[in-house]
Design a protein around this motif. Structure first.
Motif, PDB file in Angstrom:
ATOM      1  N   ASP A  58      25.980  34.308  36.961  1.00 46.85           N
ATOM      2  CA  ASP A  58      27.130  34.784  36.180  1.00 46.85           C
ATOM      3  C   ASP A  58      27.603  36.182  36.586  1.00 46.85           C
ATOM      4  OD1 ASP A  58      25.016  36.284  35.255  1.00 46.85           O
ATOM      5  OD2 ASP A  58      25.419  35.964  33.129  1.00 46.85           O
ATOM      6  N   LEU A  59      27.289  36.616  37.814  1.00 45.42           N
ATOM      7  CA  LEU A  59      27.735  37.930  38.251  1.00 45.42           C
ATOM      8  C   LEU A  59      29.157  37.816  38.799  1.00 45.42           C
ATOM      9  CD1 LEU A  59      25.713  40.568  40.208  1.00 45.42           C
ATOM     10  CD2 LEU A  59      28.020  39.991  40.955  1.00 45.42           C
ATOM     11  N   ALA A  60      30.021  38.722  38.353  1.00 51.94           N
ATOM     12  CA  ALA A  60      31.412  38.710  38.815  1.00 51.94           C
ATOM     13  C   ALA A  60      31.898  40.140  39.010  1.00 51.94           C
ATOM     14  CB  ALA A  60      32.302  37.989  37.809  1.00 51.94           C
ATOM     15  N   PHE A  61      32.659  40.328  40.080  1.00 54.22           N
ATOM     16  CA  PHE A  61      33.262  41.632  40.355  1.00 54.22           C
ATOM     17  C   PHE A  61      34.761  41.433  40.537  1.00 54.22           C
ATOM     18  CE2 PHE A  61      34.458  45.069  43.422  1.00 54.22           C
ATOM     19  CZ  PHE A  61      34.268  46.130  42.535  1.00 54.22           C
ATOM     20  N   ASP A  62      35.544  42.020  39.640  1.00 53.47           N
ATOM     21  CA  ASP A  62      36.998  41.955  39.720  1.00 53.47           C
ATOM     22  C   ASP A  62      37.520  43.311  40.182  1.00 53.47           C
ATOM     23  OD1 ASP A  62      37.835  39.249  38.281  1.00 53.47           O
ATOM     24  OD2 ASP A  62      36.182  40.119  37.135  1.00 53.47           O
ATOM     25  N   ALA A  63      38.454  43.293  41.123  1.00 55.42           N
ATOM     26  CA  ALA A  63      38.917  44.560  41.689  1.00 55.42           C
ATOM     27  C   ALA A  63      40.367  44.462  42.142  1.00 55.42           C
ATOM     28  CB  ALA A  63      38.030  44.984  42.854  1.00 55.42           C
ATOM     29  N   ASN A  64      40.996  45.633  42.237  1.00 57.24           N
ATOM     30  CA  ASN A  64      42.323  45.754  42.826  1.00 57.24           C
ATOM     31  C   ASN A  64      42.401  47.106  43.509  1.00 57.24           C
ATOM     32  OD1 ASN A  64      44.908  45.064  43.581  1.00 57.24           O
ATOM     33  ND2 ASN A  64      45.553  44.498  41.504  1.00 57.24           N
ATOM     34  N   PRO A 107      44.928  41.118  43.697  1.00 58.33           N
ATOM     35  CA  PRO A 107      43.598  41.379  43.155  1.00 58.33           C
ATOM     36  C   PRO A 107      42.539  40.491  43.820  1.00 58.33           C
ATOM     37  CG  PRO A 107      44.816  39.977  41.673  1.00 58.33           C
ATOM     38  CD  PRO A 107      45.776  40.354  42.769  1.00 58.33           C
ATOM     39  N   ALA A 108      41.281  40.872  43.621  1.00 57.74           N
ATOM     40  CA  ALA A 108      40.179  40.114  44.186  1.00 57.74           C
ATOM     41  C   ALA A 108      39.148  39.829  43.109  1.00 57.74           C
ATOM     42  CB  ALA A 108      39.518  40.896  45.321  1.00 57.74           C
ATOM     43  N   GLN A 109      38.476  38.715  43.271  1.00 58.01           N
ATOM     44  CA  GLN A 109      37.344  38.399  42.409  1.00 58.01           C
ATOM     45  C   GLN A 109      36.220  37.843  43.267  1.00 58.01           C
ATOM     46  OE1 GLN A 109      37.026  34.965  39.537  1.00 58.01           O
ATOM     47  NE2 GLN A 109      36.939  36.619  38.022  1.00 58.01           N
ATOM     48  N   VAL A 110      35.033  38.420  43.110  1.00 57.15           N
ATOM     49  CA  VAL A 110      33.829  37.958  43.805  1.00 57.15           C
ATOM     50  C   VAL A 110      32.859  37.457  42.748  1.00 57.15           C
ATOM     51  CG1 VAL A 110      31.947  38.570  45.353  1.00 57.15           C
ATOM     52  CG2 VAL A 110      34.184  39.641  45.649  1.00 57.15           C
ATOM     53  N   ARG A 111      32.363  36.248  42.915  1.00 59.22           N
ATOM     54  CA  ARG A 111      31.470  35.636  41.937  1.00 59.22           C
ATOM     55  C   ARG A 111      30.169  35.213  42.615  1.00 59.22           C
ATOM     56  NH1 ARG A 111      36.508  34.134  41.826  1.00 59.22           N
ATOM     57  NH2 ARG A 111      36.086  32.385  43.236  1.00 59.22           N
ATOM     58  N   VAL A 112      29.063  35.514  41.966  1.00 65.77           N
ATOM     59  CA  VAL A 112      27.744  35.138  42.476  1.00 65.77           C
ATOM     60  C   VAL A 112      26.987  34.456  41.345  1.00 65.77           C
ATOM     61  CG1 VAL A 112      25.603  35.923  43.532  1.00 65.77           C
ATOM     62  CG2 VAL A 112      27.744  37.136  44.014  1.00 65.77           C
ATOM     63  N   THR A 113      26.429  33.273  41.620  1.00 61.85           N
ATOM     64  CA  THR A 113      25.699  32.559  40.582  1.00 61.85           C
ATOM     65  C   THR A 113      24.459  33.346  40.164  1.00 61.85           C
ATOM     66  OG1 THR A 113      24.499  31.334  42.297  1.00 61.85           O
ATOM     67  CG2 THR A 113      26.457  30.285  41.364  1.00 61.85           C
ATOM     68  N   SER A 139      31.277  33.117  45.922  1.00 57.69           N
ATOM     69  CA  SER A 139      32.649  32.725  46.209  1.00 57.69           C
ATOM     70  C   SER A 139      33.554  33.911  45.929  1.00 57.69           C
ATOM     71  CB  SER A 139      33.067  31.520  45.357  1.00 57.69           C
ATOM     72  OG  SER A 139      33.002  31.842  43.971  1.00 57.69           O
ATOM     73  N   ALA A 140      34.681  33.965  46.620  1.00 51.94           N
ATOM     74  CA  ALA A 140      35.579  35.108  46.472  1.00 51.94           C
ATOM     75  C   ALA A 140      37.015  34.662  46.698  1.00 51.94           C
ATOM     76  CB  ALA A 140      35.211  36.208  47.470  1.00 51.94           C
ATOM     77  N   SER A 141      37.926  35.340  46.016  1.00 54.41           N
ATOM     78  CA  SER A 141      39.349  35.075  46.209  1.00 54.41           C
ATOM     79  C   SER A 141      40.078  36.403  46.328  1.00 54.41           C
ATOM     80  CB  SER A 141      39.913  34.263  45.038  1.00 54.41           C
ATOM     81  OG  SER A 141      39.752  34.961  43.802  1.00 54.41           O
ATOM     82  N   PHE A 142      41.108  36.441  47.172  1.00 55.46           N
ATOM     83  CA  PHE A 142      41.867  37.653  47.440  1.00 55.46           C
ATOM     84  C   PHE A 142      43.356  37.327  47.451  1.00 55.46           C
ATOM     85  CE2 PHE A 142      37.781  37.792  49.554  1.00 55.46           C
ATOM     86  CZ  PHE A 142      37.269  39.032  49.192  1.00 55.46           C
ATOM     87  N   GLY A 143      44.163  38.378  47.519  1.00 49.40           N
ATOM     88  CA  GLY A 143      45.601  38.210  47.619  1.00 49.40           C
ATOM     89  C   GLY A 143      46.031  37.938  49.048  1.00 49.40           C
ATOM     90  N   ALA A 144      47.230  38.383  49.390  1.00 51.57           N
ATOM     91  CA  ALA A 144      47.799  38.089  50.705  1.00 51.57           C
ATOM     92  C   ALA A 144      47.059  38.813  51.817  1.00 51.57           C
ATOM     93  CB  ALA A 144      49.277  38.483  50.723  1.00 51.57           C
ATOM     94  N   LEU A 145      47.007  38.162  52.982  1.00 56.46           N
ATOM     95  CA  LEU A 145      46.394  38.738  54.179  1.00 56.46           C
ATOM     96  C   LEU A 145      47.448  38.809  55.275  1.00 56.46           C
ATOM     97  CD1 LEU A 145      42.983  38.050  55.784  1.00 56.46           C
ATOM     98  CD2 LEU A 145      45.039  37.594  57.143  1.00 56.46           C
ATOM     99  N   ARG A 146      47.473  39.956  55.959  1.00 55.88           N
ATOM    100  CA  ARG A 146      48.358  40.152  57.111  1.00 55.88           C
ATOM    101  C   ARG A 146      47.524  40.703  58.261  1.00 55.88           C
ATOM    102  NH1 ARG A 146      50.374  41.986  52.567  1.00 55.88           N
ATOM    103  NH2 ARG A 146      49.601  44.103  52.961  1.00 55.88           N
TER     104      ARG A 146
END
Length: 335
Positions: free
Chosen positions: A123-129, A115-121, A90-97
């Motif tokens: 417990d793997l997570a990648f946070d980025a900006n 910012p963005a966060q990508v999560r993989v079961t 699963s992943a979440s991001f900021g605004a898209l244009r």
């Protein structure tokens, strides 16, 4: 004469009036058409997003809107979410244009904010900006023909507590390009100013680039996307995988590689390395547990190159084991 002059003036005036009316009518028709198309696009996207929530690959867009009048049209979201249930991602991001020219709707430009966060079961997570992220896509009814993405000032951290992994990453500039090439897929990517924070030490910045063709992978850009299990079972021609420390000190790999269904890498690649001693010292400093192996490999490269600081050798990889001549020099864990 005066009567003739007035008649001519009157004729010109009528023509100007007719031209003005035609322009107004054309603008009105175009405006109506644009807003109708925008409403249809918004409705279609909303329907697709709603339908995706019932499937295995879901997407979300908060405060969906369509903008760009008069000459562009594009989808805007205040935030974006993705959920790939089969992959546990699963992943979440900021605004898209997004924007596409009205006369060329198949070619779109997309900007995505962090910012963005990508999560993989599990417990793997990648946070980025990042400072700027922009993508360009060319699409047909069956899917993408080609796509590219570029970003500046990316900073992030990969965490996998169960594996004891916590790695920070920063990139000055990065790019990735993919395109269909017959039945194959061409992939090229580069990372400039890549720096890794391993917790107890930080690697000095270096550049990395890859250019390759993946066999029978053009369909990955279709609506169905890549098959489950990718990259398992893939075959590729590695034209160049390059690591650059600057000042001409580079390491380049090229040749055919494959990844078996068990995740092990196999292939036969040419290694060209400039600055053997520097690479030996840099890798030994970063991974002290591998220092003895690295020293042995460096000595072997020196011997094969006649004592020069540059070498061109063949590496054979069999089920994840890397051979330099008859000697096993490294192990690549399964992917």
């Amino acid at each position: 004469m005066a009567s003739s002059s007035r008649a001519d003036t009157s004729g010109v005036t009528r023509k100007l009036i007719l031209l003005a009316v035609a322009i107004v009518v054309a603008v009105a028709l175009y405006t109506g058409g644009w807003f109708y198309a925008a409403s249809q696009l918004k409705e279609r996207v909303a329907q697709e997003l709603a339908a995706s929530q019932q499937g295995m690959h879901a997407a979300s867009c908060t405060d969906l809107s369509v903008r760009g009048y008069p000459f562009r049209i594009g989808v805007f979201c205040d935030s974006v979410g993705l959920d790939d249930r089969p992959a546990g991602l699963s992943a979440s991001f900021g605004a898209l244009r997004s924007a596409a020219q009205v006369y060329r709707p198949g070619h779109g430009i997309i900007e995505l904010d962090g910012p963005a966060q990508v999560r993989v079961t599990p417990d793997l997570a990648f946070d980025a900006n990042w400072d700027l992220m922009r993508a360009s896509v060319v699409a047909w009814t069956t899917g993408l023909d080609r796509a590219s993405i570029a970003y500046d000032g990316l900073k992030g951290r990969l965490n996998a507590p169960s594996q004891g992994v916590s790695v920070g990453v920063s990139v000055t500039h990065g790019e990735k390009h993919v395109r269909q090439s017959g039945d194959a897929l061409d992939v090229a990517a580069s990372l400039d100013g890549l720096s890794l924070d391993l917790g107890n030490k930080t690697l000095p910045p270096f550049n990395m680039a890859v250019d390759m063709t993946i066999a029978n992978a053009a369909s990955w850009l279709s609506k169905e996307g890549p098959p489950a299990g990718v990259p398992l079972g893939t075959n590729a021609e590695l034209r160049a995988l390059t690591f650059d420390l600057g000042e001409g000190r580079t390491m380049t790999l090229s040749g055919p590689v494959s990844i078996g269904d068990d995740g092990y890498v196999s292939g036969s690649v040419d290694l060209t390395i400039e600055g053997i001693d520097l690479w030996r010292d840099r890798i030994s400093e970063t991974f002290p547990d591998a220092a003895k192996t690295v020293q042995r490999v460096a000595s072997g490269l020196r011997a094969l190159s006649g004592g020069q600081d540059r070498a061109v050798v063949k590496l054979n990889v069999q089920q994840g084991t890397v051979y330099l001549g008859p000697f096993a020099v490294a192990e690549i864990p399964p992917l």
